[in-house]
Design a protein around this motif. Structure first.
Motif, PDB file in Angstrom:
ATOM      1  N   CYS A 207       0.826  -1.197   0.000  1.00  0.00           N
ATOM      2  CA  CYS A 207       0.000   0.000   0.000  1.00  0.00           C
ATOM      3  C   CYS A 207       0.867   1.257   0.000  1.00  0.00           C
ATOM      4  O   CYS A 207       0.556   2.224  -0.695  1.00  0.00           O
ATOM      5  CB  CYS A 207      -0.899  -0.032   1.222  1.00  0.00           C
ATOM      6  SG  CYS A 207      -2.145   1.233   1.196  1.00  0.00           S
ATOM      7  N   GLU A 212      -0.974   3.999  -6.527  1.00  0.00           N
ATOM      8  CA  GLU A 212      -2.436   4.001  -6.452  1.00  0.00           C
ATOM      9  C   GLU A 212      -2.931   2.752  -5.726  1.00  0.00           C
ATOM     10  O   GLU A 212      -3.332   1.776  -6.367  1.00  0.00           O
ATOM     11  CB  GLU A 212      -3.040   4.015  -7.869  1.00  0.00           C
ATOM     12  CG  GLU A 212      -2.875   5.323  -8.586  1.00  0.00           C
ATOM     13  CD  GLU A 212      -3.411   5.207 -10.014  1.00  0.00           C
ATOM     14  OE1 GLU A 212      -4.560   4.763 -10.168  1.00  0.00           O
ATOM     15  OE2 GLU A 212      -2.669   5.545 -10.940  1.00  0.00           O
ATOM     16  N   PRO A 213      -2.900   2.785  -4.393  1.00  0.00           N
ATOM     17  CA  PRO A 213      -3.235   1.554  -3.649  1.00  0.00           C
ATOM     18  C   PRO A 213      -4.655   1.040  -3.886  1.00  0.00           C
ATOM     19  O   PRO A 213      -4.925  -0.127  -3.630  1.00  0.00           O
ATOM     20  CB  PRO A 213      -3.014   1.939  -2.174  1.00  0.00           C
ATOM     21  CG  PRO A 213      -2.776   3.400  -2.136  1.00  0.00           C
ATOM     22  CD  PRO A 213      -2.425   3.863  -3.511  1.00  0.00           C
TER      23      PRO A 213
ATOM     24  N   ASN B 176      -5.981  -1.712   3.629  1.00  0.00           N
ATOM     25  CA  ASN B 176      -5.583  -1.164   2.331  1.00  0.00           C
ATOM     26  C   ASN B 176      -6.514  -0.030   1.890  1.00  0.00           C
ATOM     27  O   ASN B 176      -6.054   1.027   1.439  1.00  0.00           O
ATOM     28  CB  ASN B 176      -5.566  -2.256   1.255  1.00  0.00           C
ATOM     29  CG  ASN B 176      -5.035  -1.737  -0.068  1.00  0.00           C
ATOM     30  OD1 ASN B 176      -3.852  -1.423  -0.191  1.00  0.00           O
ATOM     31  ND2 ASN B 176      -5.909  -1.587  -1.057  1.00  0.00           N
ATOM     32  N   ALA B 180      -5.414   3.678   1.411  1.00  0.00           N
ATOM     33  CA  ALA B 180      -5.551   4.175   0.034  1.00  0.00           C
ATOM     34  C   ALA B 180      -6.308   5.500   0.021  1.00  0.00           C
ATOM     35  O   ALA B 180      -5.893   6.468  -0.629  1.00  0.00           O
ATOM     36  CB  ALA B 180      -6.272   3.134  -0.822  1.00  0.00           C
TER      37      ALA B 180
END
Lengths: 262, 262
Positions: A207, A212-213, B176, B180
């Motif tokens: 991440c 761009e996780p 995540n 994100a």
């Protein structure tokens, strides 16, 4: 411009303790600790060899004052203290709005170490970003101190500091709560949370390294697998907090990727 | 008891690719790859030097079949394939209910590597826990394979495997998504997410090493600082997903600690 020779620390909690110990380790003269809790003031003062008090009238003149107390105590403290309006005062909060102090101080500043601290296990600030808010002269003076403590000193304005604090709340407080509740769930189900360590490590690594996780998002909600989500929510009936978290994230992720796939 | 000599892989995605590559690296004979997507099947087959097809009728007899496809495709696949009921079949899903396969197989099993995978950067399974579900004979046979791939092989029953999968969804998928969305928020505010890396690292370290991570919870909600929470929620009006996450966690944490403090 005046060189900062001595410093007063207002506070005796996690941030105050870590900051004071780091300052002293870099040979700054932290000459006084104020805290409403006299016992805590004494404990920190003893660690760094300074004077202390729980009376605002005892606070001596100093080149610089760091206010490291909780947000909602800052304004009441400054009112009670009633400092010279020319005093050089920097609070250490990520979220306190610095200009709230302008009725009492000509130029309030901020010196925000972006890390989570505990008193009992103090850490070196070397890798901790320090964000400084203040006028040009203050910035130069605080930057000297910041550079002595940390390799990551940046100037920041009020608006950005607030955004950064929100991000920090998310990264620290919410992540901790999410993992804490998951750990408790594992314990209830006689599962070793350690089993999840490699997964957690990999998740964080991916991440943070991904630009761009969201693009590496996986899981039942990402797949739109509503049957699995429904079953998991039923299993979580006895752990309502984790159920609420599961429900919120699953809906957000479902929406996110349905939206993108339309 | 039969020794497993050759293996068929059903699937060509992230788990299938990582599992196949690890098996081959330990000299297992992965002789065939099936995938409904012929191009993907060929790509994986080429990497491991096996045959491949997208037709179930082409699937050859094998000592063992690993089904590594998404959960809701498993049952339709097995129906279409219609294997010998004595076939030794283990799926690799964390959440698929193994006994749903009993109408088609005498003794379905599971071989669940607890990690998040991507095809493009395959990883060694050495530190990845592998959880095995099956009867005594199957467990012994799958354990031999598991031990060749990983240092962390455990037997698990259906109920615990489900609980573990929920925990994994939380640790991986939700973490995540949370990070994100925070990263995107930082980008929008022209803030380097890297600034938060030391905080994130410390958070994970503290949380995993603490026996009770709720006891180290900090932040506005932990302090009951509703003014800061309200302000943050207003700032987040333009980022509704992060706002929803902020609101949910803050309420849960407020409740948690108000409850404890009554």
């Amino acid at each position: 411009m005046k060189t900062i020779k001595d410093i007063v620390i207002i506070g005796s909690g996690n941030v105050a303790t870590n900051l004071a110990l780091n300052l002293v380790s870099k040979n700054y003269n932290v000459k006084f600790v104020f805290s409403p809790n006299l016992e805590h003031a004494k404990k920190l003062a003893d660690q760094i060899g300074s004077s202390f008090s729980n009376q605002t009238k005892d606070i001596p003149y100093s080149d610089l004052y760091f206010i490291a107390i909780k947000d909602d105590a800052i304004l009441p403290f400054v009112k009670a203290w009633n400092p010279e309006s020319s005093a050089f005062v920097a609070h250490t909060s990520g979220s306190f709005q610095t200009d709230l102090l302008t009725p009492y101080l000509n130029a309030p500043a901020s010196f925000y170490p972006l890390q989570t601290f505990t008193k009992d296990t103090p850490i070196q600030l070397k890798n901790v970003p320090i964000l400084i808010e203040g006028n040009d002269e203050q910035f130069i003076q605080l930057e000297v101190i910041g550079d002595a403590l940390s390799e990551k000193v940046q100037r920041i304005d009020a608006k950005k500091r607030k955004a950064l604090h929100i991000a920090a709340v998310s990264v620290n407080n919410f992540t901790n709560y999410l993992l804490a509740k998951t750990k408790i769930y594992c314990q209830k189900n006689d599962l070793d949370f350690e089993l999840l360590s490699p997964l957690l490590k990999q998740t964080i690594e991916k991440c943070t390294s991904s630009s761009e996780p969201l693009s590496i998002q996986t899981g039942p909600a990402r797949r739109g697998d509503k049957l699995v989500i429904k079953e998991h929510l039923e299993i979580l009936n006895n752990t309502p907090e984790l159920k609420k978290i599961y429900d919120t994230f699953s809906n957000l992720i479902l929406q996110e990727f349905q939206k993108n796939e339309l």
